[in-house]
Design an enzyme around this catalytic site. Structure first.
Site, mmCIF file in Angstrom:
data_model
loop_
_atom_site.group_PDB
_atom_site.id
_atom_site.type_symbol
_atom_site.label_atom_id
_atom_site.label_comp_id
_atom_site.label_asym_id
_atom_site.label_seq_id
_atom_site.Cartn_x
_atom_site.Cartn_y
_atom_site.Cartn_z
ATOM 1 N N SER A 178 0.852 -1.188 0.000
ATOM 2 C CA SER A 178 0.000 0.000 0.000
ATOM 3 C C SER A 178 0.890 1.241 0.000
ATOM 4 O O SER A 178 1.857 1.314 0.763
ATOM 5 C CB SER A 178 -0.891 0.028 1.241
ATOM 6 O OG SER A 178 -1.482 1.305 1.376
ATOM 7 N N SER A 322 -12.571 -2.028 -8.006
ATOM 8 C CA SER A 322 -13.000 -0.781 -8.659
ATOM 9 C C SER A 322 -13.976 -1.058 -9.799
ATOM 10 O O SER A 322 -14.942 -0.315 -9.996
ATOM 11 C CB SER A 322 -11.787 -0.003 -9.190
ATOM 12 O OG SER A 322 -10.921 0.347 -8.136
#
Length: 340
Positions: A178, A322
């Site tokens: 991340s 997404s």
């Protein structure tokens, strides 16, 4: 068919508000009666079974980590037809994450930028929710480190979460990629990665004996890697006999969205703009791993064509998130029907 109308309502809200409402709705959809009704409404087939990392997946389409950080909506997401669901990223202690606003849509590119910073309620809360779920697919738990933990002691956070999650997950993902936790990505390189994976594999061996079962562990990597860095990561995961690699996390690059609204926001970019970059990493990683370690492909999947491109590049399983926001549950159904 209804989703374009629903999306209009969702996109009228701030991204994080919309996400939280969706999680609440999917949590309610965990009610057994509602869950059966949702399954019937969405009509997703079972799909094609696939064995990867020694686990039999009912189909190769999964929900990526980040969608359900605290495991609050496992059964709701399960009704969509996913073959596997990865919850988290979760940390030892609850943490708020970064300041809001921290999620931004790039609508014209079907992208999303987030700088959430591992906001979650902690590993104990997640395990409670996992215990309550009735999902019949494969469940992965994605683990990370707390922001307050110095990077030099980051390994301790991963071991802590591994100990807690081991008996409740079908597989565990170590998230060191991340871009929203300071210095986290440094764990992907050199001695830091070597030391981390050595400790994780040693602990896995102890836990396998303790619980009398082997739970595979995958490593989630970034798309922003040089050729030399990727070669080194591949060498390290092979040496430590990791069970899988998830490629990839979000990108810090803005090459594909320059000049678009919200493109200058700091954070990790996901969705369609990540599509080709993640596929290229999969292709290069597959070449280095020579098929020894399975790859789970993630990043910008929004249809059959680019899903198949990731399979052709070397991915054995796929994850979406997404794409689900932009295209709705019909995307899951289409992929489950098509991808073998």
């Amino acid at each position: 068919m209804l989703y374009p109308l629903i999306r209009k309502g969702i996109f009228a809200l701030e991204p994080e508000t919309a996400h939280n409402l969706a999680i609440k709705a999917l949590h309610i959809a965990g009610n057994p009666w509602l869950n059966r009704a949702l399954k019937a409404l969405l009509g997703c087939p079972q799909g094609t079974e696939k064995t990867v990392m020694g686990i039999k997946f009912k189909n190769p389409i999964g929900l990526a980590a980040g969608a359900d950080k605290n495991g609050e909506a496992i059964d709701g997401f399960g009704a969509m037809g996913f073959g596997f669901i990865e919850v988290g990223t979760v940390t030892p202690l609850a943490q708020d994450g970064n300041a809001k606003p921290r999620q931004f849509r790039i609508v014209e590119a079907e992208g999303i930028i987030n700088r959430n910073g591992f906001n979650n309620y902690g590993i104990d809360h997640l395990i409670e929710n996992v215990n309550k779920s009735h999902y019949d697919g494969t469940l992965g738990i994605n683990i990370g480190k707390n922001k307050i933990t110095p990077i030099e002691q980051g390994k301790d956070d991963y071991i802590f979460c591994l100990n807690k999650a081991y008996n409740y997950a079908h597989y565990i993902t170590v998230n060191i990629s991340s871009p929203n936790t300071p210095d986290l990505r440094t764990l992907q390189y050199g001695d830091a990665l070597d030391d981390l994976l050595k400790s994780i594999k040693e602990r896995q061996k102890i836990l396998a004996e303790q619980y009398n079962k082997y739970v595979p562990i995958a490593l989630k990597i970034a798309p922003d890697l040089t050729e030399a860095e990727l070669v080194q990561i591949a060498d390290t995961v092979r040496r430590h006999q990791m069970d899988g690699v998830i490629a990839t996390n979000t990108t810090i690059s803005r090459d594909t969205v320059q000049g678009m609204k919200n493109a200058a926001e700091i954070g990790g970019l996901s969705g369609k703009p990540l599509q080709h970059k993640s596929t290229e990493i999969i292709r290069r990683l597959h070449r280095e791993l020579k098929g020894d370690i399975p790859i789970i492909g993630s990043g910008g999947i929004d249809g059959v064509q680019n899903a198949q491109e990731k399979i052709a590049a070397g991915a054995e399983l796929l994850q979406i998130y997404s794409g689900l926001i932009y295209h709705g549950p019909a995307l899951v159904k289409t992929l489950v029907q098509t991808i073998k």
